[in-house]
Design an enzyme around this catalytic site. Structure first.
Site, PDB file in Angstrom:
ATOM      1  N   SER A 227       0.955  -1.200  -0.037  1.00 43.27           N
ATOM      2  CA  SER A 227       0.080  -0.200   0.255  1.00 43.27           C
ATOM      3  C   SER A 227       0.994   1.452   0.415  1.00 43.27           C
ATOM      4  CB  SER A 227      -0.709  -0.174   1.175  1.00 43.27           C
ATOM      5  OG  SER A 227      -1.372  -1.323   1.298  1.00 43.27           O
TER       6      SER A 227
ATOM      7  N   SER B  28     -13.348   1.559   3.022  1.00 43.46           N
ATOM      8  CA  SER B  28     -12.462   0.720   2.071  1.00 43.46           C
ATOM      9  C   SER B  28     -11.195   1.853   2.214  1.00 43.46           C
ATOM     10  CB  SER B  28     -12.924   0.937   0.465  1.00 43.46           C
ATOM     11  OG  SER B  28     -11.779   0.879  -0.337  1.00 43.46           O
TER      12      SER B  28
ATOM     13  N   ASP C 111      -6.940  -8.264   4.428  1.00 41.23           N
ATOM     14  CA  ASP C 111      -6.030  -8.827   3.663  1.00 41.23           C
ATOM     15  C   ASP C 111      -5.538  -9.784   4.218  1.00 41.23           C
ATOM     16  OD1 ASP C 111      -6.336  -7.559   1.958  1.00 41.23           O
ATOM     17  OD2 ASP C 111      -4.490  -6.092   1.589  1.00 41.23           O
TER      18      ASP C 111
ATOM     19  N   LYS D  23     -12.328  -9.677  -4.061  1.00 43.37           N
ATOM     20  CA  LYS D  23     -10.787  -8.857  -3.358  1.00 43.37           C
ATOM     21  C   LYS D  23     -10.457  -9.656  -5.070  1.00 43.37           C
ATOM     22  CE  LYS D  23     -10.290  -6.764   0.181  1.00 43.37           C
ATOM     23  NZ  LYS D  23      -9.671  -5.583  -0.096  1.00 43.37           N
TER      24      LYS D  23
END
Ligand code: S3P
Length: 430
Positions: free
Chosen positions: A24, A168, A317, A344
């Site tokens: 990220s 999100s 995740d 996902k």
């Protein structure tokens, strides 16, 4: 898709490694470098396929990005330095590239087209296109703008006050990136706190953003300045070896330089709740705006737990590998409030449940999660990543404890986020 046979090591994980840079943060470091003025130097960048897609896309937008072995230099010329691409922007498998880049392109006075692989083509985009359209961007795509290919003609934007329908960070970040170029003050309201790397990075690049629990406010028309970033290790990658060590007898490993941003440490909370034996040393050296540290973990007895609510975005995740962890815990583990898993890289409720079932796990899908009953011996089987990196790594870790041989199909998907995964696994099992 190639096949790889993984043998039951029958052993344990021991040693010290540094997991690769955070995915990220690596994406964001390229994007923020691109929209800022001056040079940004990035160290410990994740050279996984997803982040390489981000570099490729921003090069197509005219950004000068020099990639060296140890560091990347992005020579940003601000938002106004981005150029209309002559080619389609191909994001590969990367949802983060797709959604965050849309936030940047929304204010650009030119036309661009985004495509990705077959997994990206199934992932919902209207969660991003809708708020960006309401800010003033012209965006269209397949199924009324919900799926790639997406085309964007950006322009002048107005601030919005927007309550996110789903928790999100990708959607929040797209809106914040668009808001940097908008007239007025934008407010984003989250149903639960999600990863805040974008907010931290806005500040690192000299911008302003205010956070009040789950309400984020940002003034438009901000100019950012290039900076220096050392990307912390990815806790989502660390999670595979944390679980591996917790479930294999006689294991003891140390993972150094791991990012410990509290919006990402849900896996640590779960290890604690399940009775894992670990400790954390925070690194107090100044590494920018993200906390980091070393995690040492040893094999131990584990117990089932309930994972739900505000914890979910902090470990979304990690759920595939948490499901594996739960198969080795006494009692029942329930994971709920996690419908997002369905959108996902694969439908991760289905792919986790189906693959672990093949190995003999007592696991059942629910509409918003799964129920796992432990403790359960796993057996070797022919399993499949379904092209999803996190499913591939979870199954590779499962091979450490299964009886008999396991054949993993589609192991190359792992290159998306952890190219050195098998080298690290070999290092720790030697
Ligand atoms: C990410 C946010 C999460 C996560 C993804 C990376 C990010 O997605 O699953 O791997 O970098 O912002 P959502 O924000 O859509 O949940």
């Amino acid at each position: 898709m190639g096949n790889e046979t993984l043998f039951n090591s029958g052993g344990s994980l021991n040693g010290t490694i540094r997991v690769p840079g955070d995915k990220s943060i690596s994406h964001r470091s390229i994007m923020f470098g691109a929209i800022s003025h001056g040079k940004t130097v990035i160290e410990n960048f994740l050279f996984g396929e997803d982040c390489i897609s981000t570099i490729d896309c921003f090069r197509k937008l005219g950004v000068d990005i020099e990639v060296g072995e140890q560091r990347i230099e992005v020579n940003g010329k601000g938002f106004e330095g981005l150029q209309e691409p002559t080619e389609i922007l191909d994001v590969g498998n990367s949802g983060t590239t797709t959604r965050l880049m849309m936030g940047i392109l929304a204010s650009m006075p030119f036309h661009s087209v985004i495509i990705g692989d077959e997994s990206i083509a199934r992932r919902p985009m209207s969660r991003v296109t809708k708020p960006l359209i309401s800010m003033g961007a012209k965006i269209d795509g397949r199924a009324e703008g919900d799926f790639t290919p997406i085309s964007i003609r950006g322009g002048a934007l107005q601030a919005i006050d927007y309550a996110l329908p789903v928790g999100s960070a990708q959607v929040k970040s797209a809106i914040l990136l668009a808001a940097l170029q908008s007239e007025g003050k934008t407010v984003v309201r989250e149903p639960a706190v999600t990863r805040d790397h974008t907010e931290r990075m806005i500040r690192l690049f000299g911008g302003n953003v205010e956070t009040n629990e789950n309400i984020i406010s940002i003034q438009g028309c901000q100019t950012l300045k290039g900076t220096h970033i050392t990307v912390p290790g990815d806790i989502s990658s660390a999670a595979f070896f944390l679980v591996g060590a917790a479930i294999t007898k006689n294991s003891s490993i140390k993972l150094e330089h791991v990012g410990l941003n509290p919006t990402r440490t849900g896996i640590v909370d779960v290890l604690e709740m399940m009775g894992a034996d670990f400790d954390i040393e925070y690194d107090t050296a100044d590494e920018g705006t993200e906390p980091i540290g070393a995690i040492t973990i040893r094999a131990s007895d584990l117990k089932g737990t309930v994972i739900e609510g505000e914890l979910i975005p902090r470990l979304i995740d990690e759920i595939p590998v948490i499901a594996l962890l739960a198969t080795q815990a006494e009692g029942t583990t329930i994971i709920r409030d996690a419908e997002e898993l369905k959108v996902k890289e694969t439908n991760r409720i289905d792919s986790v449940v189906n693959e672990l079932k093949k190995m003999g796990a007592d696991i059942e899908a629910t509409p918003d999660g799964m129920i796992i009953r432990g403790k359960c011996g796993l057996k070797g089987a022919e399993v499949d990543s379904h092209g999803d990196h996190r499913i591939g790594m979870m199954l590779a870790i499962a091979s450490l404890i299964c009886q008999g041989n396991m054949e993993l199909k589609g192991k190359e998907a792992i290159r998306v986020s952890y190219p050195q995964f098998f080298e690290h696994m070999n290092e720790l099992t030697d």
